[in-house]
Design a protein around this motif. Structure first.
Motif, PDB file in Angstrom:
ATOM      1  N   SER A  22       0.824  -1.208   0.000  1.00 22.27           N
ATOM      2  CA  SER A  22       0.000   0.000   0.000  1.00 22.27           C
ATOM      3  C   SER A  22       0.860   1.261   0.000  1.00 22.27           C
ATOM      4  N   SER A  23       1.875   1.274   0.837  1.00 21.07           N
ATOM      5  CA  SER A  23       2.765   2.427   0.913  1.00 21.07           C
ATOM      6  C   SER A  23       3.512   2.640  -0.399  1.00 21.07           C
ATOM      7  N   TRP A  24       4.016   1.573  -0.964  1.00 21.24           N
ATOM      8  CA  TRP A  24       4.755   1.681  -2.216  1.00 21.24           C
ATOM      9  C   TRP A  24       3.864   2.126  -3.364  1.00 21.24           C
ATOM     10  N   SER A  25       2.621   1.660  -3.372  1.00 21.38           N
ATOM     11  CA  SER A  25       1.723   2.062  -4.461  1.00 21.38           C
ATOM     12  C   SER A  25       1.376   3.551  -4.360  1.00 21.38           C
ATOM     13  N   ARG A  26       1.350   4.113  -3.145  1.00 20.89           N
ATOM     14  CA  ARG A  26       1.124   5.551  -2.988  1.00 20.89           C
ATOM     15  C   ARG A  26       2.342   6.356  -3.423  1.00 20.89           C
ATOM     16  N   GLN A  27       3.520   5.752  -3.449  1.00 19.44           N
ATOM     17  CA  GLN A  27       4.731   6.445  -3.853  1.00 19.44           C
ATOM     18  C   GLN A  27       4.994   6.368  -5.359  1.00 19.44           C
ATOM     19  N   LEU A  28       4.255   5.518  -6.066  1.00 25.29           N
ATOM     20  CA  LEU A  28       4.474   5.370  -7.510  1.00 25.29           C
ATOM     21  C   LEU A  28       4.297   6.654  -8.313  1.00 25.29           C
TER      22      LEU A  28
END
Length: 77
Positions: free
Chosen positions: A67-73
């Motif tokens: 979830s965190s990584w997808s928000r950083q994409l």
């Protein structure tokens, strides 16, 4: 900013509790009775809970990281 930190903490707590419960429920399919020695039921129950917590925490951490990584994409472009 502080509100976002509080929301993240709340989501993390609920995620860990939820996935620990799911792991506990899923582990009921395994028959531990074959491996438990007589008069060691309490130790087996404690181990069962600890294994559920460990699995639940790992799965929860995985989903929180995704979830965190997808928000950083969006910062990639």
């Amino acid at each position: 900013m502080e509100t976002m930190i509080g929301q993240t903490a709340l989501i993390s707590i609920f995620s860990h509790i939820f996935f620990t419960g799911v792991a506990f429920y899923a582990m009921r399919a395994i028959m531990f009775e074959k491996w438990i020695h007589k008069h060691h039921v309490l130790q087996a129950q404690i181990l069962y809970i600890f294994i559920s917590i460990a699995i639940g925490t790992m799965v929860s951490t995985f989903f929180l990281n995704i979830s965190s990584w997808s928000r950083q994409l969006p910062y990639l472009f």
